[in-house]
Design a protein around this motif. Structure first.
Motif, PDB file in Angstrom:
ATOM      1  N   LYS A 154      55.698 -21.450 -37.325  1.00  0.00           N
ATOM      2  CA  LYS A 154      55.936 -20.172 -36.614  1.00  0.00           C
ATOM      3  C   LYS A 154      57.593 -19.954 -36.773  1.00  0.00           C
ATOM      4  O   LYS A 154      58.091 -18.922 -37.053  1.00  0.00           O
ATOM      5  CB  LYS A 154      55.751 -20.181 -35.234  1.00  0.00           C
TER       6      LYS A 154
ATOM      7  N   ARG B 269      68.803 -18.324 -21.679  1.00  0.00           N
ATOM      8  CA  ARG B 269      68.884 -17.921 -23.181  1.00  0.00           C
ATOM      9  C   ARG B 269      69.627 -16.837 -23.603  1.00  0.00           C
ATOM     10  O   ARG B 269      69.283 -15.639 -23.899  1.00  0.00           O
ATOM     11  CB  ARG B 269      67.359 -17.757 -23.628  1.00  0.00           C
TER      12      ARG B 269
ATOM     13  N   ARG C  78      54.652 -23.675 -25.107  1.00  0.00           N
ATOM     14  CA  ARG C  78      54.363 -24.956 -24.995  1.00  0.00           C
ATOM     15  C   ARG C  78      54.001 -25.609 -23.896  1.00  0.00           C
ATOM     16  O   ARG C  78      53.140 -26.766 -23.906  1.00  0.00           O
ATOM     17  CB  ARG C  78      55.633 -25.826 -25.557  1.00  0.00           C
TER      18      ARG C  78
ATOM     19  N   ARG D 142      50.685 -17.075 -29.424  1.00  0.00           N
ATOM     20  CA  ARG D 142      51.924 -16.719 -30.166  1.00  0.00           C
ATOM     21  C   ARG D 142      52.346 -17.985 -30.982  1.00  0.00           C
ATOM     22  O   ARG D 142      53.114 -17.707 -32.011  1.00  0.00           O
ATOM     23  CB  ARG D 142      52.934 -16.724 -29.121  1.00  0.00           C
TER      24      ARG D 142
HETATM   25  C1  LIG Z   1      60.370 -21.736 -27.288  1.00  0.00           C
HETATM   26  C2  LIG Z   1      59.751 -21.251 -28.399  1.00  0.00           C
HETATM   27  O1  LIG Z   1      59.795 -20.120 -28.980  1.00  0.00           O
HETATM   28  P1  LIG Z   1      60.387 -18.927 -28.882  1.00  0.00           P
HETATM   29  O2  LIG Z   1      62.018 -19.379 -29.225  1.00  0.00           O
HETATM   30  O3  LIG Z   1      59.987 -17.795 -30.107  1.00  0.00           O
HETATM   31  O4  LIG Z   1      60.250 -18.151 -27.512  1.00  0.00           O
HETATM   32  C3  LIG Z   1      58.772 -22.339 -28.951  1.00  0.00           C
HETATM   33  O5  LIG Z   1      58.161 -22.245 -30.113  1.00  0.00           O
HETATM   34  O6  LIG Z   1      58.466 -23.317 -28.201  1.00  0.00           O
END
Ligand SMILES: C=C(OP(=O)(O)O)C(=O)O
Ligand SMILES: CC(=O)N[C@H]1[C@@H](OP(=O)(O)OP(=O)(O)OC[C@H]2O[C@@H](n3ccc(=O)[nH]c3=O)[C@H](O)[C@@H]2O)O[C@H](CO)[C@@H](O)[C@@H]1O
Length: 428
Positions: free
Chosen positions: A22, A129, A380, A406
């Motif tokens: 992903k 973030r 996760r 996702r």
């Molecule tokens: C945090 C994740 O993805 P994203 O950055 O797309 O939220 C992840 O893949 O665990």
């Protein structure tokens, strides 16, 4: 809304095909914005995030074609993308809100069109973030940045972006990716210092080089980019998903089984595999993949997440589920995202004994877990509940399945094929 029902207690044995990554797919797809020729990506996973990213690219003027039947359970999809012209330079809120990785269109749109407007992604379940490092990197290439009404607008100087030195104070995967995609078309040389070294970054740099970019220093924390005037089309195969593979490795461990993870790339998984071995598992390198086998009770671990090559934050929740049943007390420390323990209260409802102390979690192994209705607020964390459910006594009902969709392709199918009693049910 769909739910996943799991009746736990069966050791999982057999082969699970590992899909394309992903987090590589989501940084390779925006590369299509950098050329007016065709970029063909192979081995793309069938994931909600990939579909959302494709819709975002379509809105920007990228025409896409996808091949690969859903019934073909091993091969990934092939997507051809062509951005003859960009019809928009705006990534709107309703797209970016769904998927934080949408911010990865900022660098390439700016490099190609000279300006880009992208909705600010905002916070999410795992932490704050921010995108300040993405913006500073683009400023180092001469971009002007304005923030207004929830959007960031980046504008390149009249003659286009200019190479420069980008020195990241903190390692950021996304900011490194945006910087790389912007720098490939900048005039002159760019040096990215303290670059992230995640294998997905190397995958991005290799794809860009296949498109005619001149990037050196791959796999190191200093990337040097000689800007080129134009990129051309290419065909590139997305790397295997190391986090999906690691998650299924935990499924083998937590159920006392043995799983062959077909196509998994052990070289991108050193810290994960070391953790599995330290926990008492056997890890074997195979011709095409790895095999992970549990050997009796899981041993407790002390682990701290950190940028690659250290143990990945994206595996912390799954290891926590595994360690909830270990023979002793483990200590997990999360150094990347301040709020990535949303699975703890849910695991506790299933009988786990976990205490969060600031950035650390003390996991005291218990004798067994008990199935329960649970839900998680991120991808996760949701997987950690699936893992707990696979080992628990009785039935576990995992809600908010859209998080799993996702990042885990055909989760129930892959797990049922190795013996799990798992099904997806609708609300009605
Ligand atoms: C945090 C994740 O993805 P994203 O950055 O797309 O939220 C992840 O893949 O665990
Ligand atoms: C789509 C994708 O690939 N997602 C991955 C990517 O997310 P993402 O690229 O968002 O994660 P980053 O590597 O950027 O984040 C690392 C740390 O840097 C901080 N930071 C980041 C950017 C910024 O401008 N300012 C700032 O302070 C973050 O808050 C975090 O504490 O890497 C993470 C860390 O391996 C993984 O968990 C995600 O699965």
């Amino acid at each position: 809304m769909d739910k996943i029902l799991i009746r736990g207690g069966t050791p999982l044995n057999g082969r699970i095909p590992i899909s394309g990554a992903k987090n590589a797919a989501l940084t390779l797809m925006p590369c299509a914005l950098l050329t007016d020729e065709i970029l063909e990506l192979q081995n793309l996973p069938r994931l909600a995030d990939v579909d959302s990213f494709m819709h975002l690219l379509n809105q920007l003027g990228v025409s896409t074609m996808v091949k690969g039947a859903k019934t073909d359970s091993v091969a990934g999809r092939v997507m051809t993308m062509k951005a003859a012209n960009l019809v928009s330079t705006v990534a709107p809120y309703d797209m970016v809100r769904k998927m934080r990785a949408s911010i990865l269109v900022l660098g390439p749109i700016l490099a190609r069109a000279g300006e880009a407007t992208v909705s600010l992604p905002g916070g999410c379940a795992i932490g704050n973030r921010p995108i300040d490092l993405h913006l500073k990197a683009l400023q180092a290439l001469g971009a002007e940045i304005e923030l207004a009404a929830g959007y960031v607008k980046a504008t390149a100087p009249k003659g286009g972006l200019v190479g420069g030195t980008i020195s990241f104070p903190v390692v950021s995967v996304g900011a490194t990716e945006n910087a790389l995609m912007a720098a490939v078309l900048a005039k002159g040389t760019t040096v990215i210092e303290n670059a992230a070294r995640e294998p997905e970054i190397t995958d991005l740099a290799m794809c860009l080089n296949a498109m005619g970019a001149r990037i050196t220093g791959l796999r190191s924390d200093t990337l040097t980019i000689e800007g080129v005037e134009k990129l051309h089309g290419a065909t590139y195969r997305v790397m295997p998903d190391r986090i999906e593979a690691g998650s299924y490795a935990c499924a083998a461990m937590i159920t006392g089984g043995s799983l062959e993870l077909v196509g998994a790339d052990g070289d991108s998984m050193h810290a994960i595999l070391a953790g599995l071995r330290d926990a008492g598992g056997t890890v074997e390198q195979l011709g095409d993949g790895i095999r992970v086998t549990a050997n009796g009770a899981t041993k407790p671990l002390s682990l701290s997440t950190a940028p690659f090559p250290a143990f990945p934050t994206d595996m912390q929740a799954q290891f926590m589920a595994m360690l909830a049943l270990a023979d002793g007390t483990s200590l997990l420390t999360e150094t990347i995202f301040e709020n990535r323990y949303m699975h703890v209260p849910e695991l506790s409802r299933m009988g786990a004994d976990i205490e969060v102390r600031g950035r650390s979690a003390v996991v005291r192994g218990v004798d067994h877990l008990v199935g329960a209705p649970v839900m998680a607020t991120d991808l996760r964390a949701s997987m950690s509940l699936v893992l707990a459910g696979l080992a628990a006594r009785g039935e576990t009902q995992v809600n908010r399945v859209y998080h799993l969709d996702r990042g885990y392709e055909r989760l129930e199918e892959k797990l049922s094929a190795v013996g799990a009693d798992i099904e997806r049910v609708g609300d009605g």
